[in-house]
Motif scaffolding. Structure first.
Motif, mmCIF file in Angstrom:
data_model
loop_
_atom_site.group_PDB
_atom_site.id
_atom_site.type_symbol
_atom_site.label_atom_id
_atom_site.label_comp_id
_atom_site.label_asym_id
_atom_site.label_seq_id
_atom_site.Cartn_x
_atom_site.Cartn_y
_atom_site.Cartn_z
ATOM 1 N N ARG A 69 -13.035 6.653 -2.858
ATOM 2 C CA ARG A 69 -12.035 6.115 -1.937
ATOM 3 C C ARG A 69 -11.023 5.375 -2.804
ATOM 4 O O ARG A 69 -11.366 4.452 -3.534
ATOM 5 C CB ARG A 69 -12.679 5.168 -0.927
ATOM 6 C CG ARG A 69 -11.697 4.248 -0.186
ATOM 7 C CD ARG A 69 -10.699 4.998 0.675
ATOM 8 N NE ARG A 69 -11.310 5.670 1.812
ATOM 9 C CZ ARG A 69 -10.629 6.387 2.689
ATOM 10 N NH1 ARG A 69 -9.302 6.530 2.555
ATOM 11 N NH2 ARG A 69 -11.239 6.986 3.679
ATOM 12 N N LEU A 105 0.835 -1.193 0.000
ATOM 13 C CA LEU A 105 0.000 0.000 0.000
ATOM 14 C C LEU A 105 0.875 1.249 0.000
ATOM 15 O O LEU A 105 1.727 1.430 0.869
ATOM 16 C CB LEU A 105 -0.925 -0.002 1.211
ATOM 17 C CG LEU A 105 -1.849 1.213 1.355
ATOM 18 C CD1 LEU A 105 -2.828 1.292 0.189
ATOM 19 C CD2 LEU A 105 -2.599 1.146 2.690
ATOM 20 N N ARG A 112 -0.711 4.479 -0.833
ATOM 21 C CA ARG A 112 -1.535 5.657 -0.626
ATOM 22 C C ARG A 112 -2.978 5.214 -0.424
ATOM 23 O O ARG A 112 -3.469 4.326 -1.113
ATOM 24 C CB ARG A 112 -1.417 6.559 -1.856
ATOM 25 C CG ARG A 112 -2.053 7.914 -1.784
ATOM 26 C CD ARG A 112 -1.762 8.644 -3.104
ATOM 27 N NE ARG A 112 -2.298 9.987 -3.147
ATOM 28 C CZ ARG A 112 -1.689 11.051 -2.670
ATOM 29 N NH1 ARG A 112 -0.513 10.929 -2.091
ATOM 30 N NH2 ARG A 112 -2.242 12.246 -2.754
ATOM 31 N N SER A 113 -3.660 5.834 0.527
ATOM 32 C CA SER A 113 -5.068 5.540 0.758
ATOM 33 C C SER A 113 -5.751 6.838 1.168
ATOM 34 O O SER A 113 -5.417 7.417 2.198
ATOM 35 C CB SER A 113 -5.235 4.485 1.859
ATOM 36 O OG SER A 113 -6.601 4.266 2.125
ATOM 37 N N ARG A 114 -6.696 7.281 0.336
ATOM 38 C CA ARG A 114 -7.380 8.528 0.662
ATOM 39 C C ARG A 114 -8.631 8.672 -0.180
ATOM 40 O O ARG A 114 -8.863 7.910 -1.117
ATOM 41 C CB ARG A 114 -6.470 9.731 0.473
ATOM 42 C CG ARG A 114 -5.994 9.955 -0.939
ATOM 43 C CD ARG A 114 -4.982 11.100 -0.986
ATOM 44 N NE ARG A 114 -3.910 10.873 -0.035
ATOM 45 C CZ ARG A 114 -3.167 11.838 0.473
ATOM 46 N NH1 ARG A 114 -3.364 13.088 0.133
ATOM 47 N NH2 ARG A 114 -2.199 11.559 1.334
ATOM 48 N N TYR A 143 -1.464 0.648 -4.869
ATOM 49 C CA TYR A 143 -0.564 -0.424 -4.441
ATOM 50 C C TYR A 143 0.543 -0.640 -5.471
ATOM 51 O O TYR A 143 0.301 -0.543 -6.682
ATOM 52 C CB TYR A 143 -1.319 -1.748 -4.312
ATOM 53 C CG TYR A 143 -2.356 -1.786 -3.216
ATOM 54 C CD1 TYR A 143 -2.039 -2.304 -1.958
ATOM 55 C CD2 TYR A 143 -3.654 -1.335 -3.450
ATOM 56 C CE1 TYR A 143 -2.999 -2.360 -0.965
ATOM 57 C CE2 TYR A 143 -4.610 -1.384 -2.451
ATOM 58 C CZ TYR A 143 -4.278 -1.892 -1.207
ATOM 59 O OH TYR A 143 -5.230 -1.946 -0.211
ATOM 60 N N GLU A 187 -7.131 3.524 -3.189
ATOM 61 C CA GLU A 187 -5.914 2.954 -2.614
ATOM 62 C C GLU A 187 -4.984 2.591 -3.756
ATOM 63 O O GLU A 187 -5.421 2.034 -4.772
ATOM 64 C CB GLU A 187 -6.233 1.730 -1.754
ATOM 65 C CG GLU A 187 -7.018 2.081 -0.508
ATOM 66 C CD GLU A 187 -7.283 0.890 0.393
ATOM 67 O OE1 GLU A 187 -7.083 -0.257 -0.073
ATOM 68 O OE2 GLU A 187 -7.685 1.100 1.546
ATOM 69 N N THR A 205 -7.305 0.670 -6.414
ATOM 70 C CA THR A 205 -8.699 0.297 -6.183
ATOM 71 C C THR A 205 -9.505 1.590 -6.072
ATOM 72 O O THR A 205 -9.081 2.533 -5.411
ATOM 73 C CB THR A 205 -8.865 -0.546 -4.905
ATOM 74 O OG1 THR A 205 -8.422 0.220 -3.777
ATOM 75 C CG2 THR A 205 -8.068 -1.838 -4.996
ATOM 76 N N THR A 257 -5.067 10.418 -8.987
ATOM 77 C CA THR A 257 -4.459 9.094 -8.803
ATOM 78 C C THR A 257 -3.754 8.636 -10.069
ATOM 79 O O THR A 257 -2.637 8.103 -10.018
ATOM 80 C CB THR A 257 -5.552 8.075 -8.415
ATOM 81 O OG1 THR A 257 -6.149 8.502 -7.185
ATOM 82 C CG2 THR A 257 -4.968 6.688 -8.243
#
Length: 199
Positions: free
Chosen positions: A98, A22, A24-26, A102, A100, A48, A34
């Motif tokens: 949302r 992972l 980045r997640s936001r 990877y 994420e 995702t 992105t």
């Protein structure tokens, strides 16, 4: 990403990739953010995407987009099991999303990237999801020549089909015939008759 074993015979194409690292997640309002980040990092991995309206309304759009050196390769909707351009169309809903991001070793994506049914043109995600012509152009510039040739060949095939009046007429005639057959079964023949002379 799929629970199906890899290589199952007679199964529709599904996306099976390893869980990556992972990065980045936001929540983002624009998927272009992105896509740009993946391109800038020359990311090999996947993102995702879950539109927030999907979370609120139990919708049918939870997407995965894979990247090879920052250029999108595959698109897949894990809810509807559709891939390629169809998956992008289902994901093209108003944000926020949302997201994420990877990283995955290239060897982990090699098998998935052979699934032609899930492939998208290099610039398709930028165009369909972000509506960003500049990002689409940057992505095309970064894409390998063979990816651009594949996308152009597909465009040529679609254009050739659309220019083939005889084939299109035959398909229309077959559709009309099938519609009449169904209408006859349902007792709706009159609905398909031409306009009446009566005013």
């Amino acid at each position: 990403m799929s629970g199906e074993p890899e290589g199952s015979p007679a199964e529709p194409a599904t996306l099976t990739i390893p869980r990556g690292t992972l990065l980045r997640s936001r929540v983002v309002s624009d998927v272009g953010t992105t896509l740009s980040r993946a391109l800038d990092r020359e990311l090999t991995g996947y993102a995702t995407l879950v539109p927030q309206e999907t979370l609120l309304l139990s919708g049918e759009a939870r997407g995965v987009i894979t990247f090879d050196d920052g250029v999108p390769v595959l698109a897949y909707n894990t809810v509807t099991d559709s891939g390629g351009p169809d998956a992008l169309a289902e994901l093209a809903v108003p944000g926020p999303y949302r997201v994420e991001l990877y990283a995955v070793d290239a060897s982990g994506l090699a098998a998935a990237h052979e699934e032609d049914a899930l492939r998208v043109a290099p610039d398709a995600a930028a165009t369909e999801l972000a509506d960003d012509a500049d990002l689409a152009e940057l992505t095309r510039e970064a894409a390998p020549e063979e990816r651009l040739r594949d996308a152009d060949d597909e465009d040529d095939a679609v254009a050739a089909f659309l220019d083939d009046d005889d084939r299109i007429d035959a398909i229309r005639e077959q559709a009309r015939s099938e519609a009449r057959d169904r209408a006859a079964e349902w007792g709706l023949d009159d609905a398909l008759d031409g306009p009446s002379d009566a005013k």
